[in-house]
Each structure stands twice: as C-alpha cells, then as structure tokens.
Design an enzyme around this catalytic site. Sequence first.
Site, mmCIF file in Angstrom:
data_model
loop_
_atom_site.group_PDB
_atom_site.id
_atom_site.type_symbol
_atom_site.label_atom_id
_atom_site.label_comp_id
_atom_site.label_asym_id
_atom_site.label_seq_id
_atom_site.Cartn_x
_atom_site.Cartn_y
_atom_site.Cartn_z
ATOM 1 N N HIS A 141 -4.874 -13.938 -25.429
ATOM 2 C CA HIS A 141 -5.986 -12.996 -25.602
ATOM 3 C C HIS A 141 -7.083 -13.259 -24.567
ATOM 4 O O HIS A 141 -7.701 -12.323 -24.045
ATOM 5 C CB HIS A 141 -6.564 -13.113 -27.013
ATOM 6 C CG HIS A 141 -5.669 -12.555 -28.082
ATOM 7 N ND1 HIS A 141 -5.135 -11.291 -28.014
ATOM 8 C CD2 HIS A 141 -5.212 -13.091 -29.247
ATOM 9 C CE1 HIS A 141 -4.390 -11.063 -29.084
ATOM 10 N NE2 HIS A 141 -4.417 -12.146 -29.852
ATOM 11 N N HIS A 194 -0.944 -18.401 -28.368
ATOM 12 C CA HIS A 194 -1.169 -16.985 -28.689
ATOM 13 C C HIS A 194 -2.624 -16.611 -28.406
ATOM 14 O O HIS A 194 -2.901 -15.560 -27.805
ATOM 15 C CB HIS A 194 -0.821 -16.759 -30.166
ATOM 16 C CG HIS A 194 -1.132 -15.390 -30.669
ATOM 17 N ND1 HIS A 194 -0.176 -14.410 -30.847
ATOM 18 C CD2 HIS A 194 -2.306 -14.816 -31.047
ATOM 19 C CE1 HIS A 194 -0.740 -13.316 -31.307
ATOM 20 N NE2 HIS A 194 -2.041 -13.540 -31.446
ATOM 21 N N GLU A 195 -3.543 -17.456 -28.833
ATOM 22 C CA GLU A 195 -4.970 -17.171 -28.630
ATOM 23 C C GLU A 195 -5.345 -17.233 -27.150
ATOM 24 O O GLU A 195 -6.190 -16.468 -26.680
ATOM 25 C CB GLU A 195 -5.826 -18.156 -29.435
ATOM 26 C CG GLU A 195 -5.658 -18.045 -30.941
ATOM 27 C CD GLU A 195 -5.911 -16.640 -31.450
ATOM 28 O OE1 GLU A 195 -6.829 -15.973 -30.932
ATOM 29 O OE2 GLU A 195 -5.179 -16.193 -32.361
ATOM 30 N N GLU A 199 -1.024 -7.961 -29.926
ATOM 31 C CA GLU A 199 -0.469 -9.083 -30.681
ATOM 32 C C GLU A 199 0.949 -9.406 -30.225
ATOM 33 O O GLU A 199 1.323 -10.574 -30.096
ATOM 34 C CB GLU A 199 -0.490 -8.769 -32.182
ATOM 35 C CG GLU A 199 -1.877 -8.705 -32.788
ATOM 36 C CD GLU A 199 -2.682 -9.958 -32.538
ATOM 37 O OE1 GLU A 199 -2.153 -11.069 -32.797
ATOM 38 O OE2 GLU A 199 -3.831 -9.840 -32.063
#
Length: 454
Positions: free
Chosen positions: A299, A295-296, A380
């Site tokens: 970003h 997930h990070e 997100e």
Amino acid sequence: MLKQIINIFILLLIVLVLLITIITLEQSADIIIEKILPILKYLLLVFEELRQNSIVIDTFYFIANNLFISLCFVFISFLVILIMTHFILGKQSKLKGDIYELQNISKFKILWLNLLFFALLFFIILLSYSLILKVFYIFTPEFYESREDFSHHIPYTYRGIKFFDNRNYEVYHIISFLLSFFVLMIIFFAYLIKVFIMKNKSIDKLAKILEAREISLDRKNLTTKEKNALFAIEEMAIASSMPLPRVFIMLKEKGINALCTGERFGKKDEKIAIFITKGALNFFNKEELQAVIGHEFSHAFHKDVALNLKLFSLIFALNCISLIGDIMLRGLSKTNTSKSKDRNKALAVLGAIALVFFILGALGTLFARILQASISRQKEYLADVSSVQYTRNPQALINALKKLILFQKKTNINNTKAKDCAHMFFLKAFDGILATHPSLEKRIKYLEKHFGSY
C-alpha cells in the site's frame, strides 16, 4: 477553523445560486441581461463556430439540449461501461505464479476504475445542464399553451424580456450552462478544500485517534513480539526498496488487523507509518506477521493511501452538491407562498433546481462510493500479490488468512473513531454493503489459484 471555512464556502455557493435565479426572474433581470447579454452572445457565436468545425461538440450540444436524449445517452453509456467493466475485472493471468503479470493486471483494473470517475463527473454535468434547462422550459407558461409550436421559439415576454424570440431565446441555455458550470466549480473547490484538510492530518494525530503507541528499536522494555514486528518491518523495507516507516501498536485493540498510512504525500519529507493491533501481534507467528506487513508495504509502495485521499475528497465534493440542494429545499419549505405569481414561480424554479442538485449529488455520491470500494478491493488483491513478491513465501499469507476465517469477528476494530480509516486496514474492519475488502475466502482462493505450488 477549516470547518468554518468549508461552511462559509457552502453558504456562498448557495447565495450565488439564489442570486443567479432570482435576478433572472425578478424585475432586475432585464437590466442584468442587457449588460451581460452582448458578452454572452459573443461567447455563443464563438461556440457556434466551434460547433460547425467539430462534430464532437455539435453532437454533445444536440444531446445536452434534449433531456430525453441525454437520459438515453447516459443509460446506454452506463450499460456499455458496465459490460466493459465486467470483462476487464474478470481478466486473469495466463501463467501461474507470474507475479509481475498479476501486478500489471491489477494495476490496469485500478486504472480503469479510476477513469470511471471522470465518466461519472461527465454524466453529472451533462444531466445538470439538461435538467436545469428542462426546469426553465417547464415553468414557462408558453410551454404548456403551445407545445406543438414550442420548437419554433414563440416569443414570450417576461419583465420586458423576450425569452423565445429569434434574438435572445438562448437566455435559458445561458443560465443552464452557468448553473451546470457552477456545479462543476462546487466539485472542484470542495475537492481542493478536502484534500487540503486531509493532507494536514498528521501521523501523530491519527495515532492519538487510534490510541496507538509508537515503538522502535531505540525504546526500552520492548516485548519479544514487538521486536519481531520491527525486524519483519526492516526486512520488508529492504525487499520493497522503501524507507523505514514509523511503527505503532494499537494497544487497546484485541482485534486482528493492521493498516498503512502516511503524511505529506508527494513531497520530499513524505512519511509512512504502519499500525498493528495488539491482537495481530499476539495472533500471528513470525512468518505470517511478515506476510501481513509485506501486504501493508505494498500500500505504501503503490501510493494507495494518497489515492484514497483523493477518492474520499471527490466523494466529499459530490456530497456537497447534495448538501447544497438539501439546504435550499429546507429553506424553501419554510418560505410562505404569496399572492404574487412571479414570486411563486421564482420559488418553484428554485425548488426544482435544488431538487436537481440534491438528486444528482446523492446519485453521484452513491456511485462514487461504489467505485471507491471497487478500487479498494482491487488494491487488496494487488497488495496480496506484492506481499508474495516481498516475502517469497505465499504460503505464509495463505496460512494467515486461513487462520483468520475462524476468527473473522475478531478483525473488527472497537474504536468507532477509526471508521474513516476502514479502507486502510489489512482486513475488513467494519461491516457494510460497500465493503472495502474482498472476503477472506476470495483472497485465499485467488492466492491458491496463482501460487498453490509456488
């Protein structure tokens, strides 16, 4: 040093506003206007020619010169944008488990929300011109004495200047245009200053603020959990085609969270860093931690940190308008009235202009924060989908989020200095109306809907 530069910049802008207004209303106004009016009139002739050749410019001029029409235009446009945004944000993927379609939909939603920032800036400049023009009209006595004939531009002489004859009634329009252009310049330069400051915030400085320790495979005395985190990061770097980031552990944070940040965005020596709390390291199993790290990495891959830097800089710039208005109002409140009607009128005009700055800046900042939070929430969802793409294991992320429902209060960060980083965390780090993250329930429902039997 940089804070002092910002303070000086704001003071210079305030002085410029005061000078523009005072020289127009005091004795020197006729001398100033006599010198600059020929140039301004030439520009107006050019503008008139453009109006004749462009329906768009002529329509904008008609709207901007009438406050009621401007307000109606902004209100109707706002409703139309609101309806369009509702349908755009409600768009869903037609095929279950189609990662690339979900990513494209999320990117389109983010692009639309970014475009709304330009609409917001347009509305602010339009209203600033219309409101300031209205201020000058209201504080002209002739406006009250001859309302019916006002549209015929009855000459009104002040300090030797005929404001409303057929030759130079446009003085008010010129001043209003200059002040609205001044608002635009405030936003532009304050934005550049804030971007410059935030770009120079290094990863090491952030690590110091978050009280985090850097780890790598070269270091000795690494725990098994820390080694697992490093291995997971290596795997996600390969899956996302990203260079290996620097890794930090927030040793004092028992909360369950993680974040992605970086420095020198857009340059060859751009660097990315991932911060993981001690609580997250101990709470997640290997697959769940891998999903969180994926997930990070999303970003980092989608340049979310750089985008947030620009959005926060724009919010700061809009807040500067409100700050200037507030400083002017505070200064004028301490100024004593005098027997001079001209001086009192000048103070009243300055106060009204300051109020316009304060209101527009405050409203602009509020709507900008709402947009920034909306963009962050869409980011997100995009990061969750990208994590599934990197790990090929949607259930790991779903399990991680489900486990966290039982420990939602443990996602908070105790370090109050980390509030400026709230938008970067994997989970909601701080409570508030303008939440930068969707609820855990919404994220789980979104993943299960599209990847329930992936």
